[in-house]
Write a protein that holds these residues in place. Structure first.
Motif: not given
Length: 332
Positions: A81, A83, A115, A259
């Motif tokens: 991920q 973001v 995102q 992340t």
């Protein structure tokens, strides 16, 4: 501790430990093959990496070698991920002001975040390859963190404990594609090509007093075509710190180890510190002169993004890239 990923021909590269002065490195193959593997079992792996780091800094790395940032992939060449927030609300305010649009008061209390694509990051010295200059090519100098597992509903204090690593980012934007894409009401896709990251990711303790309150308190330098165009302070005017950004992300879902959370373009109210993206410079020109005169990037342009500590030494190594035209679109 400082960590990097060398390009060994595989998708995820080879994890290495890098000396504090960024001059030497040591393979971490006996400890963890990749940075993601280390993040997945951080409590067990990190102490071993830190021991190797101490040996390397003490000149006792038996298989150490010269560290070359040009051999590096992004610390996480791909991530589960990515973001990006907009922690520097001054930047948002300038963009709105240039368009003569009011900024909602909520922007000061509730962070913006999108995102991005996380399957294909650029290394710190990889070319920025694009098809058309007319897309409005812009660099965006940012700071970013890599997290451990952050449960849904975590508070900022809880999120702070899960910040594993810090790094720099160049979140390239194609400005002339953004307006039409956002007008669809569904966010960025084509206007946000691959993001680039610094050669090295560092643990927060490496920054000493410069890591305070979930912020990095050092200037971020952007050098465009050999000219220093910005050195805004990353700690000043950061309305939302990283723990707050992470807590915002985790309001309704978990964030898993690996992340990456970006700060958004580093921006100061003091315009004398320069800019971290061309769009901000153009906004200032619009506000002052009624017309934007600074062009976006062209093929052949270079951008260098770096952060120096109080002693003038590079913390993360430099992102140093050139903009190149995609081969398939060149005129034959």
């Amino acid at each position: 501790m400082k960590l990097a990923t060398l390009n060994d021909g595989t998708r995820d590269g080879q994890l290495v430990v890098v000396a504090r002065d960024l001059k030497h490195a040591h393979l971490a193959d006996g400890i963890a093959p990749t940075l993601q593997a280390a993040l997945d079992d951080w409590a067990f792996i990190a102490p071993q990496l830190n021991q190797l780091y101490a040996q390397l800094n003490g000149g006792r790395g038996q298989r150490s070698f010269d560290f070359d940032p040009a051999r590096c992939m992004a610390p996480l060449p791909r991530a589960f991920q990515w973001v990006d927030g907009s922690a520097y609300v001054n930047h948002v305010e300038l963009v709105r002001k240039a368009r003569k649009a009011e900024m909602p008061e909520s922007f000061w209390e509730d962070p913006l975040m999108y995102q991005g694509g996380s399957d294909d990051f650029l290394g710190p010295h990889d070319d920025i390859v694009l098809a058309q200059e007319e897309w409005g090519i812009d660099f965006e100098a940012e700071v970013a963190v890599v997290t451990g597992d952050v449960p849904m509903g975590s508070t900022p204090d809880q999120a702070l404990q899960q910040i594993r690593l810090l790094m720099l980012a160049n979140d390239v934007s194609l400005r002339n594609l953004i307006a039409a894409e956002l007008a669809k009401g569904f966010g960025f896709v084509q206007s946000k090509p691959a993001t680039s990251f610094s050669p090295v990711a560092v643990t927060p303790d490496e920054l000493g007093d410069a890591w305070l309150g979930g912020k990095i308190h050092l200037p971020l330098r952007s050098t465009w075509n050999g000219k220093l165009v910005g050195q805004p302070h990353a700690g000043a005017d950061m309305v939302f710190n990283f723990p707050q950004l992470i807590a915002h992300l985790c309001k309704t879902r978990n964030a898993r180890a690996g992340t990456i959370v970006g700060s958004g373009t580093v921006s100061n109210k003091d315009a004398g510190r320069g800019y971290s993206c061309i769009a901000e410079k153009r906004c200032l020109e619009m506000i002052e002169d009624g017309v934007a005169s600074t062009p976006f990037m062209l093929f052949g342009d270079t951008i260098k993004i770096e952060m120096l500590d109080g002693a003038g030494k590079s913390v993360f190594g430099a992102i140093a890239q050139s903009v190149k035209q995609a081969e398939a679109t060149k005129l034959r």
